[in-house]
Every structure is written in C-alpha cells, then in structure tokens.
Design a protein around this motif. Structure first.
Motif: not given
Lengths: 135, 381
Positions: B280-282, B303-304, B310-312, B336-338
């Motif tokens: 539940d990323w939201v 971290n946010r 993940e959420a948006d 890198a991940y994004l």
C-alpha cells in the motif's frame, strides 16, 4: 562509530613541509618521533578509539598467478613504484571530522629539528560488514 | 550455565547495590566480578537462588574493593551502619540504570558500550567482539563512560528519547561476534517497555520486531543483499510481525505520534503485503509525510521519494528527489532505481556505479555494483 584507516606513505604522498629524510635526523629527533607515535597510540587506546597500528617494511614483492602448474611469477621490489605504504593506524571514532582531527595530529609528529613533519596522511573509511536497514 | 539468566539479572543486581549505597561505577565493577565468579562456579555448584547469590557476592566484592580503597573508608563505614534493604521490587531502579547508561553527557559509542554491559550484562570481551575493536580499547571506553556518569545522581529523571536512540543504534549494529546485537536490543527494549509505558518505547519495540521479522529474507545464502521486492516473504517471521503490529496498534491508539511509531507503521505496511505488488504505497507515502513533519530528516525525505516513485510513478519520484541535496547518502542509488523504472537504463547504470563507489557497507556496494553490471550487460546485448 566508524572505522578509518590512516595511511602513512614512504613514497607517493605529496612532500611533507619538514621534508628531511629520516637518516638525516639526529638520534634524539628519531626518539622523539617514535615516542610521539607511541604516546598518540596509547592516548587513543585510552579514549577507546584505537583499533590497530602497524608499521610496514618498504620492501615488498609482487606476486601473480602464472598459469596452471607453474610457480607464481614474483618480481620486485619495483623501483619505479610510485606509492609505498609505510604503515597504518586504524581508529574507531564518532565522526569523520574526528578522524580528520586525529590524522592531523598524527601528521604533526616531530621530525628534523624537533619540528612537526607535516606529512600527508591518507584517511580511508572502512566498508562495514552489514547494511543499516533502510527499507 | 544459564547465560541469559545472568544477563537478565545484571541490571537488577547493580540497582540493588546502588540502592544500598554503592556508587554506580563501583557497583558495576563489583557485579562484573560476581558474574565472572558465577560463570566459573555455577556449572559445578548452581545456587538455589541465583539473584540472592549474585547480590551477596557482588556486595562482598564491593565491600572488598571499598576496603582496599582508603579514600572510600568513610563511606564504607556509613554504608555498613545503615540497615540493608532486601532485594524487593526493583523495576524503577532498573529504569534509572537505562537512563544513566544513555546519559546525554556520553558520546553515543560510550553510551552503547555502557548500556550493553550494565543493562545488558554482556562482558567487555563480547562487546569488543561485536564492535570489532580490541578488548583493551573497549575496556577503556567503558571505564571512561563510567567516570563520566559517576557524578550523576541516580534518581535524576532521564530522557527517554536518548535511551531509545542508544537502543536503536545497538539494533542497527546488527550481528557480528558471538552476540546478536539486534536480538539484544530487542530484549532490552522489551524490558524497558515493561517498566515504562511511554508510547515511543512501544513504537521502537514494534519497529525492531517488524524489521527483525524480515531479517531471514534480507540476505541470500551467499550473504548478498536481497531487495525488499525480491524477498521470499515465506521466510518472514509471522509471529514477530503479529506481535509488532499489536504493540504498534496499542501505541497508536494513544494518539501521541513519534518518529519510531511512524517508522513502525511503514514497516508494518511492508510486512502486511503478501506480495511486493500488494504494498500500500499510498499509505506509506502518507506515513513518510508524517515522518518528515516529525523529524525533518533528509533520510526520511529520500525514502519518501522512493515511496512516491512507487505510488505515483518514477517521474513523480524523480521530481521529489530533485528537491533534495545530491550529496545525501544513497541519493545516487535512489536516482538510479527511479531512472531504471523510468526506462533510462543508461543513466541508471551510471548512477548505480556511482552509488557503489560511495556505499558505506560491503553488501550494499556489491549489490549496487551488480545492478550496474546487470544493466550494462543488457545494454551491450
């Protein structure tokens, strides 16, 4: 706490300010230098910041694998080697700033004329064995 | 030889000696001496009342030391003249011991060492092994710490936040040497939670339980780091997760939110998802908003950004990341991940390699380098 390696170089670091070769010092100057290093290590043990210190011989030998069944090829010392490590001290300190402070102090060991050598020391952080949980 | 029992009894026995008039440093020394004697003698001749035995022997050690020290003679006479109270109920004294060992005048490393010894009952050797320093160095660290707090009155109210910070540092040190520090931190936090009903103590306990529950899945058999999304969730300890969630819920109902409760809430949402996709990323983003509000910590903001990604979607994550200082630890790894998720493997590979160069730990560096290698191999083919 984090551990740092303070690396002393025979060769390879930029020249010290008080750059007189050790064999040109007086015996008293040498003794003062050695005592400074010993006192420094003892003091860090007292503060709970010393992990290890070791001196290294300048003479090293290069070794490499040279194929199945053959002896490894050895050669050296490499006269042209740019960087020769003289020794190290490992410290365990609260902050990076503290590591720099201690390296600066170690660099002030007395040399020729009883004056600080102002030699360059390399400060390298240890990689830890585990990761902090971040997920 | 019940080592766990000895560890549990240590803070109680120190507290009793202090209540009888010993100063903290002397009491701690005396109890350590008694513990050594217990380790030697108990296997052949176990006492019927272990606590009574330890109190008696430690008190004798204290008096021996006091007699040997001429400067202490006066106090010794005074102390011996007093009526000695029995062991009795000592919960509150043990709580004071936590506060004393985590005293704000101590640097964190000393507070940790002192806590592990006086509250945790670990030997100097065990603590030195866990922190990979020589025993002499650790012994000096502990005696300096004891000297620093020796003037602190035992009945001064302590700062719960400082105690929690020390316990969380111990937890994060993880596991090296023959003592599992993460497990030790949980044990000490559990005991603390019994003596105080502070909501952040519960928050920290919940956070530790939830993190610890997922520990078996966090590394592969070869020691390599397994990212959350790839973890085998059947390895998670459901009993610990259930306990962590219970502790957290009880704390949250008191409506006094703190950073450990917020972090535990995030950990609970991860633990609650049966698959990575079900996360539940939201809600996680909402908890990170709370965490940023509570702490204003750059790590929480970083971290946010991951959670927002993940959420948006990765673009939103990158936008959140763009507002942060690139010098932050792990900034490059997040970027890198994004970027990879945003369909830019070339940038991602470069950033992973960059992140690997500044990684603080070996498993993390290897993990990031593997990610870079994976993308570069794919780009070549």
């Amino acid at each position: 706490m984090a551990k740092y390696l303070l690396l002393k170089h025979y060769r390879g670091a930029p020249a010290s300010v008080n750059d007189v070769p050790m064999d040109q010092w007086t015996p008293e100057e040498l003794s003062a230098h050695v005592r400074y290093m010993q006192d420094f290590a003892a003091r860090l043990e007292g503060t709970g910041e010393l992990v290890d210190c070791q001196a290294l011989s300048p003479e090293g030998t290069f070794v490499r694998y040279d194929g199945e069944g053959r002896p490894p090829v050895t050669d050296g010392p490499f006269a042209e080697t740019k960087d020769v490590i003289a020794g190290w001290m490992v410290i365990d300190v609260e902050t990076y700033e503290r590591a720099l402070e201690l390296a600066g102090e170690l660099s002030a060991a007395p040399g020729a004329g009883g004056k600080p050598i102002h030699e360059w020391l390399e400060v390298r952080p240890f990689l830890t064995a585990h990761s902090t949980i971040t997920e | 030889m019940d080592e766990a029992l000895l560890r549990t009894l240590t803070p109680t026995v120190i507290s009793i000696l202090v209540r009888r008039g010993a100063d903290f440093a002397a009491a701690e020394d005396a109890v350590q001496d008694a513990l050594v004697e217990a380790v030697r003698g108990w296997p052949d001749d176990p006492p019927r009342d272990p606590k009574g035995w330890l109190v008696t022997v430690a008190w004798r050690k204290f008096l021996d030391a006091a007699r040997a020290d001429a400067s202490r003679r006066h106090r010794e006479v005074r102390v011996e003249g007093e009526r000695i109270p029995g062991p009795g109920e000592v919960g509150d004294d043990t709580l004071q011991l936590y506060f004393l060992c985590a005293h704000p005048s101590l640097p964190p490393a000393s507070a940790i060492a002192l806590t592990l010894r006086a509250v945790g009952g670990l030997t100097t050797r065990q603590i030195a092994q866990a922190y990979l320093v020589p025993e002499t160095t650790m012994a000096q660290r502990i005696s300096r710490a004891k000297r620093t707090v020796s003037g602190v009155r035992f009945n001064q109210p302590g700062d719960v936040a400082t105690v929690l910070r020390v316990l969380y540092l111990v937890f994060n040190e993880g596991y090296s040497g023959d003592v599992d520090l993460a497990g030790e931190a949980i044990r000490l936090t559990r005991r603390l939670a019994v003596t105080t009903n502070h909501e952040e103590v519960a928050g920290l306990l919940a956070l530790m339980l939830l993190h610890h529950a997922r520990r078996p899945a966090r590394t592969g058999p070869d020691g390599r780091l397994v990212p959350l999304a790839e973890q085998d969730r059947s390895l998670w300890n459901t009993r610990l997760i259930a306990e962590g969630v219970d502790v957290l819920q009880a704390a949250l109902t008191r409506d006094r939110l703190g950073e450990f409760q917020a972090q535990a809430a995030i950990a609970a949402l991860h633990a609650d998802a049966r698959t990575a996709e079900e996360t539940d990323w939201v809600q996680i983003v909402e908890w990170y908003d709370e965490l940023v509000r509570l702490t204003d910590s750059p790590v929480a903001r970083l971290n946010r950004a991951v959670a927002v990604g993940e959420a948006d979607g990765p673009r939103a994550g990158l936008a959140a990341l763009a507002q942060l200082d690139p010098a932050l630890p792990r900034h490059a790894a997040v970027a890198a991940y994004l970027h990879e998720r945003d369909g830019d493997p070339m940038t991602a590979a470069r950033l992973y390699a960059e992140a690997a160069r500044s990684a603080p730990s070996l498993p993390e560096r290897d993990h990031l380098m593997r990610q870079a290698a994976r993308l570069n191999a794919k780009l070549r083919s």
